[in-house]
Design a protein around this motif. Structure first.
Motif: not given
Ligand code: MEV
Length: 438
Positions: A85, A274, A278, A281, A389
């Protein structure tokens, strides 16, 4: 229609590839050369990789990146990360730099117990079974001595073994529930070998037990296997700084940033939709280190997500608060990792990753990995509550779009320059590339 194949694993590598091409890749004339393009020219090295699994036809590359400047418990680390990624390594590096200027990360292993179970059925009372278990416990432990001897020399071994009555949940179902200390190894083979020996002895002893009826003698072993749920193999990592020090490079005051950040974490604590994203990530950081260091990311993923659901509701792995003007952000996760055994001495890049980390103990690797997860989560939330993001994500993704459209090096330079001042979207990149080309 392709036909099923028998004895596939016994075919030579070339025969396997030819079979695959004839049966599944007729629409791709370049298939065989693509497969071979990824072979290593060093035949010995290729053979090593071929033999990791069955039916290897080629190698599957992932980038190995480095996130430098991680200050963890007063020492600097450069963290190797294997991940596809685009934005993950960049985000980790940014978070590392940010926190290295604010005292760095503190990490601590809280405990390191691993768990294994022998699942079996017994058609008799718990008290009778327990009597047998108490009698044969020393013999069970004696029987695994040839397996545990080396581990004991390294300070590990079997910590305790219990008989668990599960008949209230499933008829006739009991367990031997065993706790292990596997020191610097992940310990899967060690644990499973001990469990299988326990199972064998338990079954033998039940069969030969004079006080048991024929039904009771017929104790059936269902399976013997470690658990990837390791809630007693926990590492904690945290960062903290005065609230006013949080404001750098955002348009917010430290207080506004802390409020919004904590609110974002609270949402993940109470809202499973969520929480999953979260935690995804968090896992961007954790999986990348786990993979680079040759550990089993499926085991780690399964164990961590089970831990995130331990209250009965899936929730955030990280937490944040402000206390006496100090912002604190932390994570506590189960991580069963190894730095010896498995792939660690076999895969040259795993060896290299462990060298980069200065040959860590399993506990040190747990700390570094938890920090990578916390850093990644910090970077993601920071982007989400400030710029959004997509800005950082698309900046890193730009190269992928350009490569997809076979941009030359010159075109790449011009496009990168153009998009330092313009918003990147898939369509804006293509539009600009077309303009450049015409
Ligand atoms: C993307 O790989 C990860 C996120 O979606 C994590 C998050 O939303 O906290 C950016």
């Amino acid at each position: 229609m392709s036909k099923p194949v028998s004895g596939f694993s016994r075919l030579s590598k070339t025969e396997k590839i030819n079979w695959l091409a004839e049966n599944y890749l007729q629409s791709n004339p370049a298939a065989i050369s693509t497969i071979k393009q990824y072979w290593n020219t060093d035949e010995q090295l290729q053979k090593l990789h071929d033999e990791f699994i069955e039916n290897t036809v080629s190698n599957f590359y992932l980038p190995l990146g480095i996130a430098p400047n991680f200050l963890i418990n007063e020492s600097y680390f450069a963290i190797p990360m294997a991940i596809e990624e685009s934005s993950v390594v960049a985000a980790a590096s940014k978070a590392a730099k940010f926190w290295s200027e604010r005292g760095g990360f503190k990490a601590k292993v809280l405990n390191t117990k691993k768990i294994g179970q022998v699942h079996f059925t017994f058609k008799g009372s718990f008290s009778k079974l327990n009597k047998l278990f108490q009698e044969i416990k020393p013999e069970l432990l004696e029987a695994v001595k040839p397996i545990t001897r080396n581990m004991e020399k390294r300070g590990g071994g079997i910590l305790n073994i219990d008989l668990i009555d599960k008949t209230a949940e499933l008829e006739n179902y009991y367990q031997l529930f065993v706790k292990f200390d596997t020191r610097d190894s992940m310990g899967a083979n060690f644990i499973n070998s001990c469990l299988e020996k326990f199972a064998e002895v338990l079954q033998e002893k039940a069969k030969a037990h004079d006080d048991f009826s024929t039904e009771e003698k017929d104790l059936q072993i269902i399976m013997s296997i470690l658990s990837n749920y390791v809630p007693e193999c926990i590492v904690r990592a945290e960062v903290s700084c005065p609230v006013e020090d949080l404001s750098e490079d955002t348009n917010m005051s430290g207080e506004e940033f802390a409020d919004k950040f904590i609110q974002a974490v609270r949402i993940a604590e109470i809202e499973p939709y969520r929480a999953v994203t979260h935690n995804k990530g968090v896992m961007n950081g954790i999986d990348a280190v786990v993979l680079a260091t040759g550990n089993d990311f499926r085991a780690v993923e399964a164990g961590i997500h089970a831990y995130a659901s331990r209250s009965g509701q899936y929730t955030s792995l990280t937490h944040a608060k402000v206390e006496n003007g100090v912002f604190k952000f932390w994570i506590e996760i189960p991580l069963a990792l190894g730095t010896v055994g498995g792939l660690t001495s076999l895969h040259p890049l795993v060896k290299l990753a462990l060298d980069i980390l200065q040959r860590p103990s399993a506990e040190k690797l747990m700390e570094v990995t938890a920090v990578a997860g916390l850093a990644q989560n910090f970077a993601a939330i920071r982007s989400l509550i400030t710029t959004g993001i997509q800005q950082g994500h698309m900046k890193m993704h730009l190269m992928n779009i350009l490569n997809q459209h076979k941009a030359t090096e010159e075109e790449k330079t011009e496009m990168v320059e153009f998009f330092t001042h313009h918003t990147i979207t898939h369509s804006s990149v293509i539009e600009q590339l077309e303009k450049l080309r015409s």
